[in-house]
Design an enzyme around this catalytic site. Structure first.
Site, short mmCIF file in Angstrom:
data_model
loop_
_atom_site.label_atom_id
_atom_site.label_comp_id
_atom_site.label_asym_id
_atom_site.label_seq_id
_atom_site.Cartn_x
_atom_site.Cartn_y
_atom_site.Cartn_z
N ASN A 164 0.80 -1.22 0.00
CA ASN A 164 0.00 0.00 0.00
C ASN A 164 0.84 1.27 0.00
O ASN A 164 0.38 2.32 -0.43
CB ASN A 164 -0.95 0.01 1.20
N SER A 214 -11.05 -5.01 0.06
CA SER A 214 -11.76 -3.89 0.68
C SER A 214 -12.42 -3.03 -0.40
O SER A 214 -11.77 -2.70 -1.40
CB SER A 214 -10.73 -3.05 1.45
N GLY A 215 -13.69 -2.66 -0.19
CA GLY A 215 -14.41 -1.87 -1.20
C GLY A 215 -13.91 -0.45 -1.33
O GLY A 215 -13.82 0.10 -2.43
N HIS A 216 -13.55 0.17 -0.19
CA HIS A 216 -13.28 1.62 -0.24
C HIS A 216 -11.95 1.97 -0.90
O HIS A 216 -11.63 3.13 -1.10
CB HIS A 216 -13.40 2.25 1.15
N CYS A 343 -1.97 5.10 7.18
CA CYS A 343 -2.96 4.61 8.13
C CYS A 343 -2.68 5.14 9.52
O CYS A 343 -3.45 4.98 10.43
CB CYS A 343 -2.97 3.11 8.13
N1 PLP Z 1 -4.39 -4.19 3.80
C1 PLP Z 1 -3.89 -3.22 3.02
C2 PLP Z 1 -2.76 -3.53 2.08
C3 PLP Z 1 -4.42 -1.94 3.08
O1 PLP Z 1 -3.93 -0.99 2.30
C4 PLP Z 1 -5.48 -1.69 3.99
C5 PLP Z 1 -5.98 -0.32 4.15
O2 PLP Z 1 -5.20 0.64 4.18
C6 PLP Z 1 -5.98 -2.73 4.77
C7 PLP Z 1 -5.40 -3.96 4.65
C8 PLP Z 1 -7.15 -2.53 5.71
O3 PLP Z 1 -8.32 -2.36 4.96
P1 PLP Z 1 -9.72 -1.88 5.58
O4 PLP Z 1 -9.63 -0.41 5.71
O5 PLP Z 1 -10.75 -2.26 4.57
O6 PLP Z 1 -9.92 -2.59 6.86
#
Ligand code: PLP
Length: 761
Positions: A164, A214-216, A343
């Site tokens: 990410n 993840s949808g968003h 995050c």
């Molecule tokens: N895994 C990765 C690689 C992510 O980028 C994210 C969100 O930043 C997540 C997991 C967590 O996703 P969610 O926000 O849908 O819980």
């Protein structure tokens, strides 16, 4: 650009989240307003809702190449991760043999949701396996040798398809070969969140057991996600209850989210409106942005290899600038990017880049720019234009060497404070004589200082340390090599050829700068070579009066503390004398500019310090003898915690920083106050480049934080003036307001939440 509203937002933070595609939002709204049935109900409304759900599940299966595997809808990827981990570990626990040591493996660059969940379930289920991070190389690729060695003993392995922060992808086929060659049965979870829409997925053709999504992250709303479960993979429901999702995940389904996902799957399958750009197009967009960055900031470094990254993420660092500075700059240009790990906005460096072995500065300066497949050529063009403006604005601030005449730039005048961690460098510029002095130059700031001198066409007349610093090298040499080649100076940089001035029958060595003098005052204690440099009015001094503007006291007095005196070159008795002498010389109200500022307090004076530092107060009021001072100081120095970060602390804190109660305004309150014809002075305290990029007319004064001390000096005569401070997010305005109020400014307030909450773009 002077009107905030004129700039629309360019959103380049898609890896954090995306806006909802209008068609997807419409579909969601329609399920809320008209097709709102519960998919578990057997009446027509329920059946209609169930049809939306079934259709979405079937499209998900096709998009993922799920084959006979299952797709379960969840609230998001974090839930999908729990589901996979819980299922795998519950099954693995049953197979564990007593007395044998097991491990659980995860990629070192994994999103925190993975290692944190592993730790949690390992503990809750009392598995007590050793959780090991799989190292990555400088390209972010997992270490196959490590996996080959460790996986035979592993209960589970978690890897990610696309990172990410960097967009780096793993070769899942190669990974599978290594894993399966060494452990045919280990449970394998692949976090596919950032891969959807960017990498082809044929999950059923692999031995991946669990894959959360993840949808968003792909234009659906927050609160909807899904997880793929391989046929035959063990499963334990993470949420039990009413038996929805065939009992695999209870809780009434998020139908609006499902309807939105349905639209996204159509786009992914080429059955929608064709809003998703092809991979080739996305690569062109990345090249265009990379070129714009290179043109604007020629020294920019990309923190990952484009060859093994999805084209929608660019992670870069600009030498000499922290990620916070670039974030502030881009935000002012209304470009949204993120720094470090998106995050966790408090984290200042990136563990992902650390794991890839990048130098510390690169990890601390990392900026992530990310876009989704629905980005348009127009948005990319606009982003490139704005990047160019950002560089121009830095040129305006003289932080970047930009061509153009001095008239284009905001001219430096007076005192500027630069900070690096808890250490300070001070630059004083006299625009009339075009000369400058620098006090306590930090080596990390040499390049920035040299750029400023050149851009402002200032001649450096001295670069002086207040003492030999124990915690860092001096940056004096680099400056002297370029600007002071002819000058003879002592080991602290104090020139040997200076003027001598007399005050109250005492002789001082002085450097002349414009209408000021810099006086050298020996103030040993912290070290035996410590000096204090007093910047004062020349005219008054010639009349026999000392009127100090600034007192650069090194580590004699720090904010909330006194400099430590437990170095081999320290002398506590001498510090006692130095404190008394200096306070008498400069008085209670003169601005003390120490060489450290651990708590963002900027500047102080003897009055403010004595009111919270009882030891200093007792010295100044002669309540303690030298012997008592030495004893109390020794006790204090024992408390110095050298383990705070990587810095050697130069003072023991005698008191916590007492926070003053501040007047805080929200945007409507502030507006009402100003409309009521208030006499309050509104001060925008962002840096000049942010101000230049984006300010509204109502904010009439720009006093950047780096110039706050200069402003305090100018404003000292009228501490009753009402001041309201404003910045981007309300954090800089808060610390500046605190500093002003601590120094006796009577009416100081700030805009809580800053511009960020006062405008919606
Ligand atoms: N895994 C990765 C690689 C992510 O980028 C994210 C969100 O930043 C997540 C997991 C967590 O996703 P969610 O926000 O849908 O819980």
């Amino acid at each position: 650009m002077s009107d905030q509203q004129a700039l629309s937002q360019i959103y380049l933070d898609a890896n954090a989240t995306t806006p909802v595609l209008p068609k997807a939002a419409k579909a969601a709204l329609s399920t809320m307003e008209t097709m709102f049935g519960n998919p578990s109900s057997s009446h027509i409304s329920g059946l209609q809702a169930k049809q939306v759900m079934d259709e979405t599940r079937s499209k998900a299966g096709e998009v993922l190449g799920a084959g006979n595997g299952q797709v379960i809808f969840t609230s998001g990827a974090t839930e999908g991760i729990q589901t996979g981990i819980l299922s795998a570990l519950c099954a693995a626990r049953k197979k564990m043999q007593p007395g044998k040591n097991y491990s659980i493996l995860y990629g070192a660059t994994e999103h925190k949701a993975v290692p944190e969940s592993l730790k949690h379930w390992n503990q809750v289920l009392e598995i007590n396996a050793t959780i090991k991070a799989i190292p990555v190389d400088e390209k972010g690729t997992l270490d196959y040798d490590f996996i080959a060695k460790e996986v035979p003993n592993a209960l589970m392995i978690c890897t990610m398809a696309v990172n990410n922060e960097t967009g780096v992808y793993q070769d899942l086929n190669a990974l599978e070969m290594v894993i399966r060659a060494n452990n045919a049965d280990v449970y394998w979870l692949v976090d596919c969140v950032q891969a959807l829409g960017k990498r082809g997925l044929e999950l059923a053709k692999t031995s991946i057991d669990y894959a959360p999504f993840s949808g968003h992250k792909l234009y659906a709303p927050k609160g909807i996600g899904f997880v793929y479960i391989r046929q035959g993979a063990p499963f334990t429901p993470f949420i039990a209850g009413g038996g929805q999702e065939g009992g695999l995940r209870s809780g009434t389904e998020n139908l609006p989210g499902l309807a939105a996902l349905n639209v996204i799957f159509d786009e992914l399958q080429g059955n929608g409106d064709g809003v998703f750009a092809s991979e080739g197009k996305l690569q062109l967009f990345r090249s265009q942005l990379a070129l714009a960055l290179k043109n604007a900031f020629p020294t920019v470094l990309f923190n990952h290899d484009f060859a093994n990254s999805v084209p929608t993420t660019l992670n870069f660092a600009i030498p000499g600038f922290s990620s916070k500075e670039i974030m502030d700059l881009f935000d002012a240009a209304n470009i949204r990017v993120s720094s470090g790990s998106a995050c966790s906005s408090k984290v200042t460096r990136s563990f992902v880049l650390d794991a890839m072995g990048l130098p510390a500065w690169q990890s601390e300066s990392a900026i992530r720019m990310s876009f989704g497949p629905a980005v348009t050529q127009q948005q990319i063009d606009q982003a490139c234009d704005r990047i160019h403006h950002c560089a121009q604005a830095l040129g305006h601030s003289c932080l970047l060497n930009a061509t153009g005449s001095i008239d284009d730039k905001s001219q430096l005048q007076g005192l500027v404070q630069f900070k690096m961690g808890g250490s300070c460098t001070w630059l004083y510029a006299d625009p009339l004589t075009k000369t400058a002095v620098i006090i306590d130059p930090l080596p990390e700031l040499s390049k920035r200082l040299l750029t400023i001198l050149q851009c402002q066409q200032l001649q450096l007349i001295a670069a002086i340390d207040t003492h030999g610093h124990a915690d860092h090298q001096s940056g004096r040499v680099a400056l002297a090599q370029q600007h002071l080649v002819q000058q003879h100076a002592d080991h602290l940089g104090w020139p040997t050829e200076v003027t001598r001035v007399e005050l109250n029958n005492q002789q001082f060595e002085a450097i002349s700068i414009g209408d000021k003098y810099l006086l050298r005052v020996a103030t040993p204690g912290h070290t035996d070579d410590s000096i204090t440099i007093v910047l004062c009015e020349k005219e008054q001094l010639q009349l026999g009066e000392l009127v100090p503007n600034y007192v650069f006291c090194g580590d004699l007095v720090l904010m909330g503390s006194l400099g430590r005196t437990n170095f081999s070159s320290s002398n506590t008795k001498q510090m006692y004398q130095s404190l008394k002498m200096l306070a008498q010389l400069v008085g209670q109200q003169s601005l003390l500019c120490p060489s450290h500022d651990y708590h963002n307090e900027f500047v102080t004076n003897f009055k403010a310090e004595a009111s919270r530092n009882s030891l200093l107060n007792d010295v100044l009021t002669s309540e303690v003898s030298v012997e008592q001072f030495v004893k109390r100081k020794q006790d204090l120095d024992k408390n110095i915690n050298d383990d705070i970060g990587e810095e050697i602390m130069c003072g023991a804190f005698t008191s916590a920083c007492n926070k003053k109660q501040l007047q805080e305004y929200n945007a409507p309150e502030l507006k009402a106050k100003l409309q009521a014809n208030s006499q309050a002075k509104l001060i925008d305290i962002r840096e000049p480049h942010e101000y230049a990029l984006n300010h509204s007319q109502e904010f009439d004064v720009n006093v950047p934080l780096t110039r706050l001390t200069d402003f305090i000096c100018q404003q000292q005569h009228d501490k009753s003036q009402e001041l309201i401070l404003v910045c981007r997010s309300g954090s800089r305005s808060q610390v500046a307001a605190q500093a002003l109020s601590r120094l006796g400014f009577e009416h100081v307030g700030h805009l809580k939440g800053g511009y960020a909450l006062s405008h919606t773009n």
